[in-house]
Scaffold this motif. Structure first.
Motif, PDB file in Angstrom:
ATOM      1  N   PRO A 219       0.940  -1.509   0.137  1.00  0.00           N
ATOM      2  CA  PRO A 219      -0.014   0.205  -0.059  1.00  0.00           C
ATOM      3  C   PRO A 219       0.777   1.721  -0.062  1.00  0.00           C
ATOM      4  N   ALA A 220       2.032   1.278   0.801  1.00  0.00           N
ATOM      5  CA  ALA A 220       2.645   2.299   0.124  1.00  0.00           C
ATOM      6  C   ALA A 220       3.172   3.154  -0.541  1.00  0.00           C
ATOM      7  N   SER A 221       4.048   1.356  -1.622  1.00  0.00           N
ATOM      8  CA  SER A 221       4.147   2.234  -3.184  1.00  0.00           C
ATOM      9  C   SER A 221       2.415   2.359  -3.240  1.00  0.00           C
ATOM     10  N   CYS A 222       1.774   1.799  -3.667  1.00  0.00           N
ATOM     11  CA  CYS A 222       0.385   2.321  -4.406  1.00  0.00           C
ATOM     12  C   CYS A 222       0.194   3.651  -4.206  1.00  0.00           C
ATOM     13  N   ILE A 223       0.670   4.460  -2.379  1.00  0.00           N
ATOM     14  CA  ILE A 223       0.121   5.956  -2.641  1.00  0.00           C
ATOM     15  C   ILE A 223       1.581   6.436  -3.423  1.00  0.00           C
ATOM     16  N   ASN A 263       7.758 -12.904  -5.868  1.00  0.00           N
ATOM     17  CA  ASN A 263       6.530 -12.284  -7.097  1.00  0.00           C
ATOM     18  C   ASN A 263       5.863 -11.461  -6.534  1.00  0.00           C
ATOM     19  N   ILE A 264       5.740 -11.228  -4.847  1.00  0.00           N
ATOM     20  CA  ILE A 264       4.884 -11.003  -4.145  1.00  0.00           C
ATOM     21  C   ILE A 264       5.714  -9.786  -3.883  1.00  0.00           C
ATOM     22  N   LEU A 265       6.582  -9.579  -3.464  1.00  0.00           N
ATOM     23  CA  LEU A 265       7.785  -9.019  -3.151  1.00  0.00           C
ATOM     24  C   LEU A 265       8.212  -7.440  -4.710  1.00  0.00           C
ATOM     25  N   ALA A 266       8.647  -8.545  -5.529  1.00  0.00           N
ATOM     26  CA  ALA A 266       8.459  -7.618  -7.330  1.00  0.00           C
ATOM     27  C   ALA A 266       7.159  -6.551  -7.275  1.00  0.00           C
ATOM     28  N   LEU A 267       6.424  -7.233  -7.249  1.00  0.00           N
ATOM     29  CA  LEU A 267       4.856  -6.241  -7.990  1.00  0.00           C
ATOM     30  C   LEU A 267       4.889  -5.243  -6.445  1.00  0.00           C
ATOM     31  N   ALA A 268       5.101  -5.540  -5.158  1.00  0.00           N
ATOM     32  CA  ALA A 268       4.974  -4.611  -3.951  1.00  0.00           C
ATOM     33  C   ALA A 268       5.542  -3.178  -4.138  1.00  0.00           C
ATOM     34  N   LEU A 269       7.514  -3.549  -5.156  1.00  0.00           N
ATOM     35  CA  LEU A 269       7.918  -2.265  -5.188  1.00  0.00           C
ATOM     36  C   LEU A 269       7.572  -1.612  -6.746  1.00  0.00           C
ATOM     37  N   ALA A 270       7.176  -3.276  -7.333  1.00  0.00           N
ATOM     38  CA  ALA A 270       6.687  -2.175  -9.191  1.00  0.00           C
ATOM     39  C   ALA A 270       6.323  -0.981  -8.815  1.00  0.00           C
ATOM     40  N   PRO A 271       5.153  -0.466  -8.578  1.00  0.00           N
ATOM     41  CA  PRO A 271       4.596   1.108  -8.245  1.00  0.00           C
ATOM     42  C   PRO A 271       5.211   2.272  -7.756  1.00  0.00           C
ATOM     43  N   VAL A 272       6.166   1.867  -7.390  1.00  0.00           N
ATOM     44  CA  VAL A 272       8.081   3.168  -7.062  1.00  0.00           C
ATOM     45  C   VAL A 272       8.582   2.931  -8.206  1.00  0.00           C
ATOM     46  N   SER A 273       9.337   2.277  -8.545  1.00  0.00           N
ATOM     47  CA  SER A 273       9.646   2.237 -10.002  1.00  0.00           C
ATOM     48  C   SER A 273       8.435   3.326 -11.274  1.00  0.00           C
ATOM     49  N   LEU A 274       7.900   3.063 -11.378  1.00  0.00           N
ATOM     50  CA  LEU A 274       6.518   3.436 -12.238  1.00  0.00           C
ATOM     51  C   LEU A 274       6.312   5.074 -11.792  1.00  0.00           C
ATOM     52  N   ARG A 463       0.121 -15.233 -12.779  1.00  0.00           N
ATOM     53  CA  ARG A 463       1.168 -14.116 -12.427  1.00  0.00           C
ATOM     54  C   ARG A 463       0.451 -12.882 -13.241  1.00  0.00           C
ATOM     55  N   LEU A 464       0.257 -13.047 -14.344  1.00  0.00           N
ATOM     56  CA  LEU A 464      -0.923 -11.831 -15.410  1.00  0.00           C
ATOM     57  C   LEU A 464      -1.737 -11.496 -14.223  1.00  0.00           C
ATOM     58  N   ALA A 465      -2.333 -11.941 -13.589  1.00  0.00           N
ATOM     59  CA  ALA A 465      -4.039 -11.897 -13.425  1.00  0.00           C
ATOM     60  C   ALA A 465      -3.489 -10.558 -11.966  1.00  0.00           C
ATOM     61  N   ALA A 466      -2.570 -11.065 -11.501  1.00  0.00           N
ATOM     62  CA  ALA A 466      -1.634  -9.981 -10.284  1.00  0.00           C
ATOM     63  C   ALA A 466      -1.139  -9.167 -10.745  1.00  0.00           C
ATOM     64  N   THR A 467      -0.815  -8.528 -12.282  1.00  0.00           N
ATOM     65  CA  THR A 467      -0.263  -6.785 -12.212  1.00  0.00           C
ATOM     66  C   THR A 467      -1.273  -6.629 -12.459  1.00  0.00           C
ATOM     67  N   LEU A 468      -2.610  -6.696 -12.660  1.00  0.00           N
ATOM     68  CA  LEU A 468      -3.119  -5.462 -13.060  1.00  0.00           C
ATOM     69  C   LEU A 468      -3.501  -4.424 -11.845  1.00  0.00           C
ATOM     70  N   PRO A 469      -3.210  -4.945 -10.777  1.00  0.00           N
ATOM     71  CA  PRO A 469      -3.319  -3.382 -10.131  1.00  0.00           C
ATOM     72  C   PRO A 469      -3.116  -2.970 -10.286  1.00  0.00           C
ATOM     73  N   LEU A 470      -1.551  -2.889 -10.390  1.00  0.00           N
ATOM     74  CA  LEU A 470      -0.699  -1.893 -10.848  1.00  0.00           C
ATOM     75  C   LEU A 470      -1.391  -1.012 -11.939  1.00  0.00           C
ATOM     76  N   THR A 471      -2.010  -1.197 -12.467  1.00  0.00           N
ATOM     77  CA  THR A 471      -2.397   0.186 -13.354  1.00  0.00           C
ATOM     78  C   THR A 471      -3.985   0.990 -12.670  1.00  0.00           C
ATOM     79  N   ALA A 472      -4.861  -0.597 -11.754  1.00  0.00           N
ATOM     80  CA  ALA A 472      -5.694  -0.460 -12.250  1.00  0.00           C
ATOM     81  C   ALA A 472      -5.773   0.908 -10.466  1.00  0.00           C
ATOM     82  N   VAL A 473      -4.640   0.335  -9.238  1.00  0.00           N
ATOM     83  CA  VAL A 473      -4.884   1.416  -8.119  1.00  0.00           C
ATOM     84  C   VAL A 473      -4.594   2.993  -8.838  1.00  0.00           C
TER      85      VAL A 473
END
Length: 687
Positions: A219-223, A263-274, A463-473
């Protein structure tokens, strides 16, 4: 149930310190200031952890808490030095946005609204996520009874026991002869840091890491991403944290599927990179009215920060980098087109030619990275293309029956707002592309095109379903802010119409309360309940595909009294015996399940001789020769309940599956707990 976790709170807090403090030190030393570094610190901490593991292994220094702290201090000092050498970054002259929020520029009381909203969003998201994830896990010593977890739990113990936390060599655990044995190690490194404070329990440390990463880092990365895209909207910040806890596909979906903890760790960090990429490309790709165009020095600092975060993704799990590559296509194309149009409007040939050259380099690099990261592994399609597309758009992927309607509606509002504002149209395209890739993985016919498109995710729709929140949030946060703004305008107009213009002053806060009052509780709906039930069945001790049951786990806990440190135990990895290493620190003959289709006699002839002949072995037998070569003294019999029921390969361990002591003179029963048994090899005593 949450009271069971209370004794492990100190270990959890130490784990949070390792997730936040190295990154904060690095950012502060590099010259970064402001509250945003609190949201982005974990990705930099993971980069520090990953780099430390590689460097210490190359230097022959064991990895552990003390060496990690020392390395973090050294890297912070290096960051300070680099920060002094680089010019201070800022914004390009004349690039102030006239529409910027006055509170942001004036330093008025309004500048505290976003930090307050970010804190509230993080708190709400963390409470919702931790509570639900803890409910799925159940007891702190529970485990996901799934295939990949054998490797992950043993890998954590491997880091603790060997001091090897390097991504370059972690896979030596299962391939000790390899000079380079790549496997992303950051997850296992982080969990290993909590093992000494968790009663030496790998299972507890692993679960605490899951709660910390999925419950707070995500959630911190998403914010932070929403701040970069939407601006300092407190409503968007609260909704971002809440929405991060509203998806059944992530992190809950990956807790049981695989389970895919790296994958959970990497996707939790990905919003910061974006978010950093958005800031690097400038305000033309953001709806943030306070954004500025960075000057050359600012771009260098942003680029350096972005590279560090990408390194964190690679030492976590490169799948998240692939998701960024997808999202970056419309994002970078938008920024490129805006730059080209500006150069053409100013009739400046030099910048236009430079942009054309940049496009060639970027596209070539993108294709090279994409092709390098693809794989030949194939998951077969499981549904129709139309259904898969609907599942992605309604966040009901992989056969989930319940739809999180409040998230779907806010996503729709966000899509409308993004199209209307123009600057975020790329985000809509990116979301649709990720949805399309999910549909290709879930329903596309096997072909070279499908393999090229989704092979980097092993053609795995989960794995691909788990990427959807990256743009959905961010779309959901933008949609909520848009709805609140529209409601406030309507309420203000109504107040003026009714002759009460002063009442219009309260329109925005009232609208915000109404939207948040609906969005927060209704984000926790049946889709999450269904995912929770699904997850719980894979964390239960008793089940048709369980790796371990409670009798087996109890026997593993007794191994430290029944055997000596360093004693090698023969196991069948298909029935959970390999976890003797993770739980009891005892070396085993196999640390993970072999690849499907590989016969044991082909994989390891000596182990095959032992596994098929040790029950009635005599000193001159092949089985005894193999036992001596492998230095095996014990056999762990966990019966015939295999992780894949009826698996042919699991049956190849005939002499260590459901042993009958009356028919096994070569083995002596040492301890039995239910159907689980430990035998000592006695038939080879004359060797």
């Amino acid at each position: 149930m949450l009271t069971d976790w209370g004794p492990h709170l100190p270990a959890f807090l130490v784990l949070l310190a390792f997730l936040w403090l190295p990154g904060l030190a690095l950012l502060w030393a590099f010259g970064q200031r402001g509250g945003r570094i609190l949201l982005t610190a974990p990705v930099f901490s993971v980069a520090v952890v990953g780099l430390t593991g590689v460097v210490l292994d190359l230097a022959g220094i064991p990895y552990g808490a003390l060496t990690q702290v020392a390395a973090a201090v050294v890297l912070a000092a290096l960051a300070w030095l680099v920060g002094r050498l680089l010019p201070l970054g800022g914004h390009a002259p004349g690039q102030h946005d006239a529409g910027a929020d006055p509170a942001e520029r004036s330093g008025g009381a309004g500048r505290w609204l976003f930090p307050a909203g970010a804190a509230a969003g993080l708190a709400i998201g963390a409470v919702l996520l931790v509570r639900r994830m803890a409910s799925v896990i159940g007891h702190p010593e529970a485990m996901a009874q799934r295939w990949d977890n054998i490797f992950h739990l043993n890998a954590i113990r491997y880091v603790v026991e060997t001091g090897n936390g390097s991504t370059l060599t972690l896979n030596r655990m299962v391939s000790p002869e390899s000079t380079i044995a790549l496997y992303p190690a950051a997850w296992h490194q982080l969990a290993s840091l909590a093992v000494p404070l968790s009663g030496d329990s790998v299972l507890v440390a692993h679960n605490l890491t899951l709660l910390a990463v999925g419950g707070l880092v995500w959630p911190a990365s998403c914010i932070f991403l929403v701040r970069c895209l939407v601006g300092p909207s407190p409503v968007a910040a609260v909704v971002a944290g809440t929405a991060a806890a509203g998806f059944s596909v992530f992190p809950l979906g990956l807790m049981a599927w695989g389970p895919l903890f790296p994958n959970i760790l990497a996707l939790a960090l990905a919003p910061v990179s974006l978010g950093l990429l958005v800031r690097l490309l400038g305000p033309g790709v953001s709806a943030d009215r306070t954004a500025r165009t960075p000057d050359a020095a600012g771009r260098v600092r942003l680029a350096a920060s972005l590279v560090v975060t990408l390194g964190a993704l690679f030492v976590s799990q490169p799948n998240a980098f692939l998701a960024l590559l997808v999202v970056a296509v419309p994002l970078a194309a938008t920024a490129w087109w805006l730059g080209l149009r500006a150069a053409a409007g100013a009739r400046r040939r030099g910048p236009a030619l430079g942009l054309a050259a940049v496009a060639v380099v970027v596209v070539t690099t993108w294709l090279l990275l994409w092709n390098v990261l693809t794989t030949s592994f194939v998951w077969e399609p499981s549904t129709t293309l139309a259904r898969a597309a609907g599942e992605a758009l309604l966040f009901g992927s992989n056969g989930r029956e319940d739809v999180p309607w409040v998230l779907v509606l806010l996503t729709g509002a966000g899509i409308y707002a993004a199209i209307a504002r123009r600057r975020l149209r790329w985000l809509v395209i990116a979301h649709l592309v990720l949805s399309y890739l999910y549909a290709v993985a879930a329903a596309g016919e096997e072909s070279p095109v499908r393999q090229w498109l989704v092979g980097g995710w092993y053609t795995d729709s989960y794995r691909l379903a788990a990427t959807l929140p990256l743009t959905a949030v961010p779309l959901i946060a933008l949609g909520a802010a848009h709805v609140v703004g529209s409601l406030a305008i309507g309420m203000t107009a109504l107040a003026s119409f009714t002759g009460r213009p002063r009442a219009g002053r309260a329109a925005y806060p009232v609208a915000a309360v109404v939207v948040l009052g609906l969005a927060v509780p209704y984000s926790q709906v049946e889709s999450l309940t269904q995912a929770t039930r699904w997850g719980k069945q894979y964390y239960a001790w008793e089940g048709p595909e369980s790796i371990l049951n409670q009798d087996e786990y109890a026997l593993l806990q007794d191994l430290d009294e029944l055997t000596e440190p360093g004693d090698v135990i023969a196991v069948n990895p298909w029935n959970g015996g390999s976890l003797a290493f993770a739980v009891a620190e005892r070396p085993v003959t196999q640390y993970h399940v072999e690849s499907p289709g590989v016969e044991l006699r082909t994989l390891d002839p000596e182990l095959n001789a032992l596994a098929t002949g040790i029950a009635d072995a005599t000193p001159d037998s092949r089985a005894c020769a193999a036992a001596e070569e492998l230095d095996v003294q014990w056999v762990l019999d966990f019966g015939t309940q295999f992780i894949i029921p009826g698996a042919r390969q699991a049956g190849e361990y005939a002499d260590i599956n459901a042993v009958d002591p009356q028919l096994a003179p070569g083995l002596a029963l040492v301890e039995r707990n239910g159907q689980a048994a430990l035998y000592e090899i006695v038939g080879c005593d004359g060797v």
